[in-house]
Scaffold this motif. Sequence first.
Motif, PDB file in Angstrom:
ATOM      1  N   LEU A 312     -16.060 -42.664 -32.756  1.00 61.38           N
ATOM      2  CA  LEU A 312     -16.895 -43.686 -33.389  1.00 61.38           C
ATOM      3  C   LEU A 312     -17.843 -43.109 -34.418  1.00 61.38           C
ATOM      4  CD1 LEU A 312     -18.013 -45.186 -29.979  1.00 61.38           C
ATOM      5  CD2 LEU A 312     -16.374 -46.249 -31.517  1.00 61.38           C
ATOM      6  N   THR A 313     -18.033 -43.828 -35.512  1.00 60.38           N
ATOM      7  CA  THR A 313     -19.054 -43.449 -36.486  1.00 60.38           C
ATOM      8  C   THR A 313     -20.129 -44.539 -36.490  1.00 60.38           C
ATOM      9  OG1 THR A 313     -17.396 -42.308 -37.804  1.00 60.38           O
ATOM     10  CG2 THR A 313     -19.456 -42.845 -38.913  1.00 60.38           C
ATOM     11  N   PHE A 314     -21.370 -44.085 -36.302  1.00 57.86           N
ATOM     12  CA  PHE A 314     -22.517 -45.007 -36.316  1.00 57.86           C
ATOM     13  C   PHE A 314     -23.373 -44.677 -37.537  1.00 57.86           C
ATOM     14  CE2 PHE A 314     -21.653 -44.379 -31.712  1.00 57.86           C
ATOM     15  CZ  PHE A 314     -21.423 -45.697 -31.334  1.00 57.86           C
ATOM     16  N   PRO A 315     -23.085 -45.285 -38.711  1.00 56.56           N
ATOM     17  CA  PRO A 315     -23.884 -44.968 -39.895  1.00 56.56           C
ATOM     18  C   PRO A 315     -25.378 -45.123 -39.589  1.00 56.56           C
ATOM     19  CG  PRO A 315     -22.047 -46.400 -40.458  1.00 56.56           C
ATOM     20  CD  PRO A 315     -22.069 -46.327 -38.963  1.00 56.56           C
ATOM     21  N   GLY A 316     -26.175 -44.181 -40.088  1.00 63.79           N
ATOM     22  CA  GLY A 316     -27.631 -44.256 -39.891  1.00 63.79           C
ATOM     23  C   GLY A 316     -28.116 -43.512 -38.656  1.00 63.79           C
ATOM     24  N   ALA A 317     -27.208 -43.027 -37.835  1.00 66.36           N
ATOM     25  CA  ALA A 317     -27.612 -42.263 -36.641  1.00 66.36           C
ATOM     26  C   ALA A 317     -26.847 -40.940 -36.659  1.00 66.36           C
ATOM     27  CB  ALA A 317     -27.289 -43.045 -35.370  1.00 66.36           C
ATOM     28  N   GLU A 318     -27.559 -39.856 -36.615  1.00 65.99           N
ATOM     29  CA  GLU A 318     -26.905 -38.542 -36.726  1.00 65.99           C
ATOM     30  C   GLU A 318     -26.194 -38.172 -35.414  1.00 65.99           C
ATOM     31  OE1 GLU A 318     -26.560 -34.351 -37.544  1.00 65.99           O
ATOM     32  OE2 GLU A 318     -28.416 -34.871 -36.473  1.00 65.99           O
ATOM     33  N   GLY A 319     -24.952 -37.700 -35.536  1.00 60.83           N
ATOM     34  CA  GLY A 319     -24.133 -37.422 -34.348  1.00 60.83           C
ATOM     35  C   GLY A 319     -24.812 -36.498 -33.348  1.00 60.83           C
ATOM     36  N   GLU A 320     -25.368 -35.371 -33.845  1.00 64.45           N
ATOM     37  CA  GLU A 320     -25.983 -34.398 -32.924  1.00 64.45           C
ATOM     38  C   GLU A 320     -27.175 -35.027 -32.185  1.00 64.45           C
ATOM     39  OE1 GLU A 320     -24.765 -31.422 -32.080  1.00 64.45           O
ATOM     40  OE2 GLU A 320     -23.103 -31.641 -33.504  1.00 64.45           O
ATOM     41  N   SER A 321     -27.917 -35.912 -32.889  1.00 64.45           N
ATOM     42  CA  SER A 321     -29.066 -36.558 -32.229  1.00 64.45           C
ATOM     43  C   SER A 321     -28.592 -37.554 -31.175  1.00 64.45           C
ATOM     44  CB  SER A 321     -29.930 -37.308 -33.250  1.00 64.45           C
ATOM     45  OG  SER A 321     -30.256 -36.461 -34.312  1.00 64.45           O
ATOM     46  N   ILE A 322     -27.472 -38.245 -31.471  1.00 65.26           N
ATOM     47  CA  ILE A 322     -26.935 -39.184 -30.468  1.00 65.26           C
ATOM     48  C   ILE A 322     -26.564 -38.393 -29.214  1.00 65.26           C
ATOM     49  CG2 ILE A 322     -25.162 -40.930 -29.934  1.00 65.26           C
ATOM     50  CD1 ILE A 322     -24.705 -41.263 -32.965  1.00 65.26           C
ATOM     51  N   ILE A 323     -25.902 -37.270 -29.441  1.00 65.02           N
ATOM     52  CA  ILE A 323     -25.457 -36.452 -28.309  1.00 65.02           C
ATOM     53  C   ILE A 323     -26.649 -35.972 -27.481  1.00 65.02           C
ATOM     54  CG2 ILE A 323     -24.373 -34.231 -27.720  1.00 65.02           C
ATOM     55  CD1 ILE A 323     -22.483 -34.839 -30.118  1.00 65.02           C
ATOM     56  N   ASP A 324     -27.711 -35.509 -28.169  1.00 61.68           N
ATOM     57  CA  ASP A 324     -28.898 -35.034 -27.454  1.00 61.68           C
ATOM     58  C   ASP A 324     -29.517 -36.150 -26.620  1.00 61.68           C
ATOM     59  OD1 ASP A 324     -28.534 -32.585 -28.519  1.00 61.68           O
ATOM     60  OD2 ASP A 324     -30.111 -32.754 -30.047  1.00 61.68           O
ATOM     61  N   ARG A 325     -29.641 -37.311 -27.244  1.00 63.90           N
ATOM     62  CA  ARG A 325     -30.289 -38.432 -26.518  1.00 63.90           C
ATOM     63  C   ARG A 325     -29.445 -38.879 -25.329  1.00 63.90           C
ATOM     64  NH1 ARG A 325     -34.585 -41.662 -29.751  1.00 63.90           N
ATOM     65  NH2 ARG A 325     -35.260 -39.943 -31.072  1.00 63.90           N
ATOM     66  N   LEU A 326     -28.134 -38.927 -25.529  1.00 62.36           N
ATOM     67  CA  LEU A 326     -27.255 -39.325 -24.411  1.00 62.36           C
ATOM     68  C   LEU A 326     -27.301 -38.256 -23.325  1.00 62.36           C
ATOM     69  CD1 LEU A 326     -24.097 -40.818 -26.213  1.00 62.36           C
ATOM     70  CD2 LEU A 326     -25.936 -42.063 -25.073  1.00 62.36           C
ATOM     71  N   SER A 327     -27.363 -36.997 -23.753  1.00 62.86           N
ATOM     72  CA  SER A 327     -27.395 -35.890 -22.806  1.00 62.86           C
ATOM     73  C   SER A 327     -28.653 -35.978 -21.926  1.00 62.86           C
ATOM     74  CB  SER A 327     -27.350 -34.575 -23.591  1.00 62.86           C
ATOM     75  OG  SER A 327     -27.468 -33.501 -22.730  1.00 62.86           O
ATOM     76  N   GLU A 328     -29.779 -36.377 -22.540  1.00 63.43           N
ATOM     77  CA  GLU A 328     -31.016 -36.545 -21.745  1.00 63.43           C
ATOM     78  C   GLU A 328     -30.822 -37.577 -20.640  1.00 63.43           C
ATOM     79  OE1 GLU A 328     -34.015 -37.599 -24.616  1.00 63.43           O
ATOM     80  OE2 GLU A 328     -33.821 -35.619 -25.577  1.00 63.43           O
ATOM     81  N   LYS A 329     -29.936 -38.528 -20.893  1.00 62.03           N
ATOM     82  CA  LYS A 329     -29.667 -39.583 -19.897  1.00 62.03           C
ATOM     83  C   LYS A 329     -28.467 -39.220 -19.014  1.00 62.03           C
ATOM     84  CE  LYS A 329     -32.531 -42.725 -21.666  1.00 62.03           C
ATOM     85  NZ  LYS A 329     -33.686 -43.227 -20.897  1.00 62.03           N
ATOM     86  N   GLY A 330     -27.953 -38.005 -19.175  1.00 60.77           N
ATOM     87  CA  GLY A 330     -26.864 -37.540 -18.313  1.00 60.77           C
ATOM     88  C   GLY A 330     -25.473 -37.916 -18.807  1.00 60.77           C
ATOM     89  N   ILE A 331     -25.388 -38.450 -20.039  1.00 59.18           N
ATOM     90  CA  ILE A 331     -24.063 -38.847 -20.544  1.00 59.18           C
ATOM     91  C   ILE A 331     -23.550 -37.749 -21.476  1.00 59.18           C
ATOM     92  CG2 ILE A 331     -22.797 -40.586 -21.891  1.00 59.18           C
ATOM     93  CD1 ILE A 331     -24.994 -42.616 -21.019  1.00 59.18           C
ATOM     94  N   CYS A 332     -22.379 -37.195 -21.142  1.00 65.98           N
ATOM     95  CA  CYS A 332     -21.838 -36.071 -21.924  1.00 65.98           C
ATOM     96  C   CYS A 332     -20.734 -36.573 -22.849  1.00 65.98           C
ATOM     97  CB  CYS A 332     -21.219 -35.017 -20.999  1.00 65.98           C
ATOM     98  SG  CYS A 332     -22.289 -34.548 -19.659  1.00 65.98           S
ATOM     99  N   VAL A 333     -20.996 -36.475 -24.153  1.00 63.92           N
ATOM    100  CA  VAL A 333     -19.964 -36.790 -25.148  1.00 63.92           C
ATOM    101  C   VAL A 333     -19.951 -35.645 -26.161  1.00 63.92           C
ATOM    102  CG1 VAL A 333     -20.234 -39.285 -24.872  1.00 63.92           C
ATOM    103  CG2 VAL A 333     -21.509 -38.110 -26.668  1.00 63.92           C
TER     104      VAL A 333
END
Length: 399
Positions: A312-333
């Motif tokens: 998925l591409t989410f324009p306006g949201a940087e991939g590495e930041s999405i990963i970090d935020r999801l990782s804080e919530k325990g979601i690994c992508v």
Amino acid sequence: MSDKIVYLDNNSTTKAAPEVVDVMKQYFLCDYGNSESTHAFGSNLQYVEQGARESLARLINGRPKNIYFTSGATESNNWVLRGVMKHSDKRHLVISAVEHPSVLNVAQYLEKEGYRVTYLPVTDQGVVRLEDLMTAATDETALVSVMYANNETGAIMPIREIGEYLRDKSIIFHTDATQAVGKIHVDVKRDNIDLLSFSGHKFHGPKGVGGLYFPLKKYVSGKLVRMQIAQFMIGGEQQGFMRAGTMNTPGIAGLGKAADLAYEHLSEHLVAGEDTGVSSKRDDLQEFIEENIPKTMINAKNAPRLPNTLNLTFPGAEGESIIDRLSEKGICVSSGSACTSKSLAIPYVLDAMGINHDIINSTIRFSLSRYNTTEELKYVRQVLPKVIEDLRLISGFKE
Ligand code: PMP
């Protein structure tokens, strides 16, 4: 990091099935001999390795004697590319532009050694076109190597069509089927595949063990001809001198068990009219995201796709930041292959699909497994929209 882990990075690696670990324990702790030994404690283990060959052969519809064990798909791919080109008097190799680095970087290495390489482009859906292959492969071509399915997007390549086209020609056809084996029905006979790489840790087997399907001969103009491939691992006499090194019996036993489990799982779901049970979970997640997160791009959406992959591409949201935020919530992508995302600024698979560079780094990959539960995916639905919304707010993106 959160205590809860929702693991959705299964194209990177998978959890070993508990049954796999149970089988392996026996060959670490009890039957730990060397299968090349003369005494029965060791040599009896050849039956275990033979059993694993049978399990793997059943999964890809090949013959057990044509399965060679390696340390994984990276080794198998190196073996094929370097081994075929070294032996051939032809100097041309064809691969796709979206191969895994274990093919791509070897092709680049061979190019430096003076071989000629053609990189097949892909469509905007990430798929190789048969017409391009037909133009690229000539009498000068020794080897065509096209991956079965792409690790980033899940796009499945026209392997059956390529196999049909190369059938009976003096060009060896190899496919890196690392992401396909165990996830969809792979059939070397139906697809006229000469050589095929696979890896245990992508389908709930152990890490560090995989293999190469290598039948030694292929038909060329109606006659059976030996496929000349140089050894890659040179040393002892194991595996008929083809691949040296003490046999990894626990790993091989685990790999065989993983193949049995994948076969059972695929057969069960084939009866139900779908390739694997994970596709409905992936489709539900995709639908939810399309409906609830505006401006999302689903990459390779219209390609035949692995049932577990969602890129998925989410324009306006940087991939590495999405990963970090999801990782804080325990979601690994993941934002791409673990082997490439750290070293390359522009993800080359998405680049080859023509995705705009302004948004190319706003991409993440979900990859599911049969162990993911509906509950876990519900949790992702709760977390993801807010993560994207917050990051878009920070970047000033207008929906
Ligand atoms: N090919 C593909 C398509 C892959 O996804 C991977 C693993 N990321 C490999 C090859 C390398 O496999 P291994 O880890 O077994 O060396």
